[in-house]
Design an enzyme around this catalytic site. Structure first.
Site, PDB file in Angstrom:
ATOM      1  N   GLY A  69      38.185  47.770  38.981  1.00 28.52           N
ATOM      2  CA  GLY A  69      39.168  46.903  38.359  1.00 28.52           C
ATOM      3  C   GLY A  69      40.367  46.691  39.262  1.00 28.52           C
ATOM      4  N   GLU A  92      48.638  37.417  45.684  1.00 32.52           N
ATOM      5  CA  GLU A  92      47.630  36.354  45.730  1.00 32.52           C
ATOM      6  C   GLU A  92      46.281  36.868  46.215  1.00 32.52           C
ATOM      7  OE1 GLU A  92      46.811  31.993  47.800  1.00 32.52           O
ATOM      8  OE2 GLU A  92      48.878  32.647  47.487  1.00 32.52           O
ATOM      9  N   ARG A  93      46.292  37.820  47.135  1.00 34.79           N
ATOM     10  CA  ARG A  93      45.027  38.348  47.661  1.00 34.79           C
ATOM     11  C   ARG A  93      44.231  39.012  46.528  1.00 34.79           C
ATOM     12  NH1 ARG A  93      43.886  43.334  50.170  1.00 34.79           N
ATOM     13  NH2 ARG A  93      42.065  43.271  51.553  1.00 34.79           N
TER      14      ARG A  93
END
Length: 290
Positions: A69, A92-93
């Site tokens: 997760g 963002e990655r």
């Protein structure tokens, strides 16, 4: 009062979430909590300094996310004019890898941030994690100075690097896009490229350097014996009086009630930026200028 008005909410966030090294600076005292937001309701930040994401690294992170997760929430803000839509400030990655992993929701901290603070956080996250290539880093510093009206001293204080380091990095910003691409692709080192900043035809020299496999020392000699750019010689003979500029900024604030920033390059070009918080202040500035 802090120049950037940042950091007051970080202690609260750490108390709630533990250490979050990528969120180094946050604005205001607003308390936030982790929410699970649909991946499809989140969009990248157009001012994200990092423009390239290695496919193999994203796939590795996606595999980790499928197994464990998303261990660390991303930071987002509400998208302007779009209900239940969000814009990424930091992470963002992780978001891209989550899309690859096929998960429906991602943990996120939703924070109210203006454009200026959002840019600051995005830059700091990437610089501290060393995720930016030299061209992206240079463009990010230039963007902060242009969009936020910061001086090079302001940016140095914000990111914790020296003014000389920033000046060196910003030399890449003035190079042609073709040369920047050579650096981003790894064909030309940033050190070689910075040497070319004063040359009249940096692209031609860059191709010669790559073809010949020149060392930095040889590159420096090549540039010295080549025609210089007119811009490299057109700097003012009178040194910039920073104290004088700061005094003018104070006078503008006294007369308008608004903060101002004066930036002057060695060439004599520059800008005067007057910062406003709302439409009423903007209209006040426009009326005075008229």
């Amino acid at each position: 009062m802090s120049k950037f008005g940042l950091g007051r909410g970080l202690a609260d966030l750490k108390a709630e979430m533990g250490a979050m090294p990528e969120i180094s600076v946050l604005a205001g005292g607003e308390r936030v909590a982790v929410r699970h937001i649909p991946v499809a309701a989140i969009a990248p930040n157009p001012d994200q300094p990092r423009k390239t994401f290695a496919a193999n690294e994203l796939e590795e992170l996606a595999n980790s996310i499928r197994e464990k997760g998303v261990l660390q929430p991303i930071l987002v803000r509400a998208a302007q004019g779009k209900a239940n839509q969000y814009e990424i400030i930091a992470g963002e990655r992780r978001w891209r890898a989550s899309k690859l992993a096929g998960i429906a929701e991602i943990p996120a901290l939703v924070k109210t941030l203006n454009d200026e603070n959002a840019m600051e956080i995005a830059l700091i996250e990437n610089v501290q994690r060393e995720n930016l290539n030299a061209v992206e880093e240079s463009a990010a510093y230039e963007n902060l100075m242009i969009r936020c009206g910061y001086t090079i001293e302001d940016v140095a204080k914000l990111i914790g690097k020296s003014v000389s380091y920033l000046r060196n990095s910003l030399r890449l910003a003035g190079l042609p896009e073709s040369v920047k691409k050579m650096v981003a692709d790894g064909r030309l080192s940033a050190t070689h490229a910075r040497t070319l900043a004063v040359a009249e035809n940096p692209e031609a020299l860059a191709r010669k350097i790559i073809a010949s496999g020149m060392s930095v020392k040889d590159t420096d000699e090549l540039v010295k014996n080549s025609k210089r750019s007119k811009k490299s010689r057109s700097f003012s003979q009178k040194p910039q009086n920073i104290a004088e500029f700061r005094e003018i900024e104070k006078q503008i604030k006294k007369n308008t009630g608004l903060f101002a920033k004066i930036q002057v390059k060695r060439s004599g070009a520059g800008q005067v930026a007057i910062l406003f918080d709302n439409r009423a202040q903007m209209e006040k500035i426009i009326e005075r200028l008229k």
